[in-house]
Design an enzyme around this catalytic site. Structure first.
Site, short mmCIF file in Angstrom:
data_model
loop_
_atom_site.label_atom_id
_atom_site.label_comp_id
_atom_site.label_asym_id
_atom_site.label_seq_id
_atom_site.Cartn_x
_atom_site.Cartn_y
_atom_site.Cartn_z
N GLN A 1 46.79 68.57 6.06
CA GLN A 1 45.42 68.39 5.57
C GLN A 1 45.24 67.38 4.45
OE1 GLN A 1 41.76 70.96 3.61
NE2 GLN A 1 43.45 72.12 4.43
N SER A 2 46.12 67.41 3.44
CA SER A 2 45.83 66.62 2.24
C SER A 2 45.76 65.13 2.54
CB SER A 2 46.90 66.88 1.17
OG SER A 2 48.17 66.47 1.64
N THR B 1 60.25 57.11 14.25
CA THR B 1 60.58 56.17 13.17
C THR B 1 61.99 56.37 12.64
OG1 THR B 1 59.52 57.70 11.65
CG2 THR B 1 58.19 55.84 12.40
N ASN C 1 52.24 61.95 3.15
CA ASN C 1 52.38 63.22 2.41
C ASN C 1 53.50 64.06 3.01
OD1 ASN C 1 50.65 63.81 4.70
ND2 ASN C 1 50.28 65.81 3.80
N LYS D 1 58.42 71.80 -1.42
CA LYS D 1 57.35 71.64 -0.43
C LYS D 1 56.19 72.51 -0.87
CE LYS D 1 60.06 70.65 3.67
NZ LYS D 1 60.24 70.91 5.10
N GLU E 1 48.50 74.33 0.45
CA GLU E 1 47.26 74.58 -0.28
C GLU E 1 47.33 75.69 -1.34
OE1 GLU E 1 43.94 73.26 -0.08
OE2 GLU E 1 43.62 74.64 -1.74
N ASP F 1 44.49 70.79 -1.03
CA ASP F 1 44.69 69.80 0.03
C ASP F 1 43.59 68.74 0.04
OD1 ASP F 1 47.06 70.72 1.08
OD2 ASP F 1 46.12 72.04 2.53
N GLY G 1 29.95 77.14 -17.37
CA GLY G 1 29.39 76.25 -18.37
C GLY G 1 28.66 77.00 -19.47
N GLY G 2 27.82 76.32 -20.18
CA GLY G 2 27.12 76.92 -21.32
C GLY G 2 25.87 77.69 -20.93
N GLN G 3 25.51 77.66 -19.65
CA GLN G 3 24.30 78.36 -19.21
C GLN G 3 24.74 79.59 -18.41
OE1 GLN G 3 21.55 77.12 -20.34
NE2 GLN G 3 22.21 75.06 -20.89
#
Ligand SMILES: CC(C)(COP(=O)(O)OP(=O)(O)OC[C@H]1O[C@@H](n2cnc3c(N)ncnc32)[C@H](O)[C@@H]1OP(=O)(O)O)[C@@H](O)C(=O)NCCC(=O)NCCS
Length: 442
Positions: A17-18, A74, A96, A136, A139, A168, A247-249
């Protein structure tokens, strides 16, 4: 119409996936992405989570749009020769594999630079340089090692992984940015470079606000975390904060009408300070506007449970979409919890091409997520993923310039076809090249 990365050729040596997330984005931006796969097998995801027997899985098709596929062994001599030619022809090599795999194949960074000094070699690995560099990683390992799991979930429950594939796909995004920046730098220097995106680092980058909180915690309790109002003491590490806003809210996930039977009948509701008075009016608590206990954000922080219980008493009388319709005119930030089914059917997302229907010769029509980044001068047309080795001959002849005779010799060598079972002892690879670790900060 031209596209942003027209003329850029990518040697896509990625799998799972990545890496494929990264090269798919580059393909959508117009790069010519040539996916190199092992003959007969290809990317393992082609055959994982199969839903249509005999066809590439959705796992594969949804990560490999707009690419071409060439099959080469290869590790075979002839295959290495083809790969060398690809390295000389392409602008970027993206991979990867497990750490060291490319070196074992004979394609160390030094060798790649010898073949093509302009080459940008981009890698995803699980960890950066250090004691885990040879591991190795998948995710969820990255989510755990990057700080996401320890900060996700409820305080009294297990650490949780999230469905968003931040390890990923998140790292693929980071890598794509590194590649584009390296291409830009190459315009000035003429040189390629190595780009590394470790999954742990990518996840930690996305968890940046939690490292912020770690340091704030050293100075005192985190007052916007529900546990502050509940009087639960903090430990020495950032706790899991449930659905508290990061966050701040202050914000929470609240029940909406139908929650008893619909697992997604919920809304996220943010009591943003700027619209506090509107919140009070909308939920039927106008007295809070003048109540000194609720007048300022600081006064409200220890009372978040009380506040959100009252807000929820209101949201439970509305559907999640009614909450949206009522709150939006007041600029009160709310968000319905949308299921995958609802997203798949969302007309707005289909209109913008973020949800697309793609046709595939072996599996028929399927839905996919299209390009989430919109560019006014670089339109994206999502085309189906390639069949295994679909473009082998085309790439060998038109991209790499092999003649008909050379093509015949390549075929005869067997390096583009599945290898017959052979004696494992004969297949021992080359010794790994002594590597210089460019990314260790010593
Ligand atoms: C994802 C991962 C765990 C999968 O591991 P794996 O399935 O065992 O696959 P590997 O990466 O080890 O590579 C498999 C082998 O196939 C070989 N191979 C790949 N393509 C080939 C080809 N076209 N021809 C011949 N050999 C090929 C590799 O050279 C490697 O051989 P080696 O182990 O003898 O050196 C691992 O690749 C990894 O950690 N990658 C980095 C982190 C990452 O991206 N993780 C997220 C994945 S979504």
């Amino acid at each position: 119409m031209t596209k942003a990365l027209d003329g850029v050729r990518i040697l896509d040596f990625t799998h799972v996936q990545s890496g494929p997330t990264c090269t798919q984005l580059l393909a959508w931006f117009g790069a010519d992405v040539i996916k190199v796969e092992r003959p007969g097998e290809g990317d393992a995801t082609r055959k994982q989570l199969v839903d249509v027997p005999g066809a590439d899985s959705l796992y594969f098709t949804m990560l490999n749009h707009n690419k071409r596929s060439i099959t080469i062994d290869t590790k075979a001599a002839k295959g290495k020769e083809i790969l060398e030619r690809l390295v000389k022809t392409c602008d970027v090599l993206v991979e990867n594999f497990a750490p060291g795999a490319l070196d074992r194949m004979g394609f160390s960074w030094q060798r790649i630079q010898e073949l093509n000094p302009r080459m940008i070699m981009a890698s995803v690995k699980g960890f950066g340089p250090g004691k885990y560099e040879d591991c190795k990683v998948y995710e969820n390992v990255a989510q755990c090692a990057g700080g996401s799991a320890s900060t996700t979930g409820f305080r009294d429950g297990l650490p949780l992984v999230t469905g968003a594939q931040i390890g990923d796909s998140g790292t693929g995004l980071h890598l794509a940015l590194g590649i584009v920046a390296a291409l830009l730098q190459r315009e000035r220097t003429g040189r390629g470079q190595k780009v590394l995106a470790p999954m742990q680092d990518g996840v930690l980058n996305l968890c940046r606000v939690k490292l912020r909180d770690q340091q704030r915690l050293e100075k005192g309790p985190l007052k916007e975390y529900s546990q502050f109002g509940e009087g639960v003491p903090f430990g020495d590490a950032v706790p899991r904060a449930g659905n508290d806003s990061g966050g701040g809210q202050p914000g929470r996930i609240l029940k909406c009408k139908g929650w008893e039977t619909d697992p997604n009948a919920y809304t996220y509701f943010i009591t943003q300070a700027a619209v506090w008075e509107d919140v009070c009016d909308v939920i039927g608590a106008p007295e809070w506007k003048t109540d000194p206990n609720f007048a300022t954000p600081a006064m409200r922080l220890p009372r978040l449970n009380e506040i959100f219980a009252r807000v929820e008493a209101w949201t439970m009388t509305k559907t999640k979409f009614e909450v949206m319709d009522i709150c939006n005119p007041h600029d009160i930030p709310v968000g319905p919890i949308l299921s995958m089914k609802e997203l798949a059917e969302d007309e707005g997302l289909r209109a913008t091409g973020t949800i697309v229907e793609v046709d595939h010769p072996k599996r028929g029509k399927y839905l996919s997520v299209g390009c989430p980044i919109k560019m006014s001068d670089s339109p994206v047309e999502v085309t189906r993923s390639p069949l295994l080795g679909e473009h082998t001959d085309e790439i060998l002849s038109t991209v790499l310039g092999y003649s008909a005779d050379e093509l015949a010799a390549i075929k005869a060598s067997g390096c583009t076809e599945p290898a017959p079972k052979k004696d494992k002892s004969a297949a021992a690879g080359a010794a790994p090249a002594a590597g210089v670790n460019l990314f260790r900060n010593t």
